[in-house]
Design an enzyme around this catalytic site. Structure first.
Site, PDB file in Angstrom:
ATOM      1  N   LYS A 181       0.848  -1.445   0.220  1.00  0.00           N
ATOM      2  CA  LYS A 181      -0.265   0.097  -0.267  1.00  0.00           C
ATOM      3  C   LYS A 181       0.845   1.581  -0.088  1.00  0.00           C
ATOM      4  O   LYS A 181       2.046   1.427   0.218  1.00  0.00           O
ATOM      5  CB  LYS A 181      -0.640   0.014   1.262  1.00  0.00           C
ATOM      6  CG  LYS A 181      -2.124   0.857   1.009  1.00  0.00           C
ATOM      7  CD  LYS A 181      -2.787   0.077   0.167  1.00  0.00           C
ATOM      8  CE  LYS A 181      -4.423   0.837   0.128  1.00  0.00           C
ATOM      9  NZ  LYS A 181      -5.829  -0.189  -0.266  1.00  0.00           N
TER      10      LYS A 181
HETATM   11  N1  GLU Z   1      -7.532   0.180  -3.202  1.00  0.00           N
HETATM   12  C1  GLU Z   1      -7.636  -1.742  -4.152  1.00  0.00           C
HETATM   13  C2  GLU Z   1      -8.117  -2.232  -2.489  1.00  0.00           C
HETATM   14  O1  GLU Z   1      -7.876  -1.810  -1.019  1.00  0.00           O
HETATM   15  C3  GLU Z   1      -7.470  -2.168  -5.326  1.00  0.00           C
HETATM   16  C4  GLU Z   1      -5.710  -2.798  -4.871  1.00  0.00           C
HETATM   17  C5  GLU Z   1      -5.726  -2.886  -5.947  1.00  0.00           C
HETATM   18  O2  GLU Z   1      -6.566  -2.821  -7.234  1.00  0.00           O
HETATM   19  O3  GLU Z   1      -4.318  -3.180  -6.042  1.00  0.00           O
HETATM   20  O4  GLU Z   1      -8.592  -3.458  -2.831  1.00  0.00           O
END
Ligand code: GLU
Length: 426
Positions: free
Chosen positions: A115
């Protein structure tokens, strides 16, 4: 002049990581894995912090702080979104990266978890400033991202345009186009059909699976309240309305709107697209975000951010089913209260996995330079969501635990098994 108000507030929001670790500890004790392996999985593998300047439109330079955390790279390249929010700090990003590891493992995707985020309120930047901030942040991330090592995506405060700027910055740096460096891009530069709707759509698939098990088959009689009207909340609302559910409450950062007869979601979306937020929408009663969580309803979908259902409000929640569109919306104390009250919680790593599932499809399409049609995307998404739901439910029965702990057990086991098969370097 250098303004300091975008610098991280180090003491803020340590909670999300505590929540992630508490959930892990609750699940891992059911698994016969060595203590050292369990300890290994509690740590993020890499943590990267960058401080960088952005030239504002008035010519002044302003410093910003950004992060990228790779929690795990055991099952494959790390995967996870980038958020722009003033609540971003290292502990929040650590928690979200860890949840991505479990989310990908639970859905059977060949990804680890990551993240990232920048401490910024994107609404305070002009479009030009937002592009400059995104390009500079992407350039700062070059040492840690790659289509084979770590693949960002949108999250809170970012969108397909943010991903387009990141993809372009990376591509200009290496000298050729690399669509697979990010997912959630616009479709005309290698994005996937269905990616924009995927998380909200998957949340409603998870809700439908849970309702089937409660024998609630008449959609119109199921009252749904959704906290958050960003990508996840608004697409979940649209999908719920499309399937005939009665969405009685919705909210954004400014507050909520309640109509016991059901909101017209298309009209609400059009109103928000026009005015920027849902304050002032006439067809309902204004409520605060706190009141929204305790409105009379059957299903509550927290789709805003972490730490919304707490020791203070968990007793007042009227829904009998909670489907977590957001990551980490329920604290461990609230979890206990809600479980004791018999409320079913479909946990975040299961409920909102649709986004990263279609991100996986996007990455595969980009690497193969071969694109699927929309029917294929939604068919595969629904299959993956239902398979993941069933695996979680089977685990819950096997270990006699709730769905959150079951989802964590299943995911941790998959990662721990792969770790032990690979062995320890050197
Ligand atoms: N931000 C989204 C999540 O929390 C998607 C992450 C992604 O597609 O890599 O799952």
């Amino acid at each position: 002049m250098v303004a300091a108000y975008n610098m991280p507030i180090q003491t803020h929001n340590t909670n999300a990581y505590d929540t992630a670790l508490a959930q892990f500890d609750r699940a891992v004790r059911y698994l016969p894995i060595p203590d050292g392996v369990a300890e290994f999985l509690r740590y993020p593998r890499r943590e990267f912090t960058v401080n960088f300047p952005v030239k504002r439109d008035d010519g002044n330079l302003e410093m910003f702080t950004g992060y990228r955390v790779h929690h795990s790279t055991i099952l494959g390249p790390s995967k996870g979104g980038i958020r722009y929010s003033l609540a971003v700090d290292m502990n929040e990003i650590r928690a979200l990266a860890m949840w991505m590891s479990w989310k990908c493992a639970l859905a059977g995707l060949p990804f680890g978890g990551a993240k990232g985020g920048v401490v910024v309120d994107p609404r305070t930047l002009s479009p030009h400033e937002l592009e400059a901030l995104t390009r500079r942040f992407a350039a700062e991330l070059i040492p840690v991202i790659s289509p084979h090592a770590d693949i960002p995506a949108p999250d809170m405060g970012t969108n397909a345009q943010t991903m387009a700027w990141m993809m372009d910055t990376y591509s200009m740096t290496v000298g050729y186009s690399v669509p697979a460096i990010v997912t959630g891009k616009p479709v005309n530069i290698g994005g996937s059909l269905g990616r924009n709707e995927a998380t909200g759509h998957g949340v409603i698939t998870a809700m439908t699976e849970a309702l089937k098990r409660k024998n609630s088959s008449d959609a119109g009689s199921v009252r749904v309240v959704i906290q958050g009207f960003g990508n996840v909340g608004s697409n979940a609302a649209a999908r719920a309305a499309e399937l005939g559910f009665t969405v009685v409450g919705a909210s954004d950062v400014f507050g909520g709107i309640y109509n016991p007869n059901g909101l017209d979601i298309r009209a609400l979306q059009a109103y928000v697209a026009d005015s920027g937020d849902l304050r002032g929408y006439a067809e309902g009663e204004l409520v605060t975000n706190e009141e929204l969580l305790t409105l009379p309803c059957d299903v509550l979908i927290p789709a805003a951010m972490e730490g919304q259902l707490t020791r203070e409000n968990a007793n007042k929640v009227k829904a009998s089913l909670i489907v977590e569109g957001a990551n980490g919306p329920t604290t461990p104390e609230a979890d206990d209260i809600l479980n004791d009250r018999g409320v079913t919680i479909v946990p975040d790593i299961l409920a909102n996995a649709g986004g990263v599932i279609v991100s996986y499809f996007e990455w595969v399409q980009d690497l193969q330079a071969f694109f699927w049609d929309e029917d294929e995307i939604f068919r595969q998404l629904n299959r993956a969501m239902i398979r993941t739901y069933e695996a979680t439910e089977r685990t819950a029965e096997e270990y006699d635990v709730n769905l959150r702990t079951a989802a964590q057990i299943f995911a941790i086991k998959r990662v721990a098994d792969a770790l032990m098969t690979r062995g320890f370097y050197p």
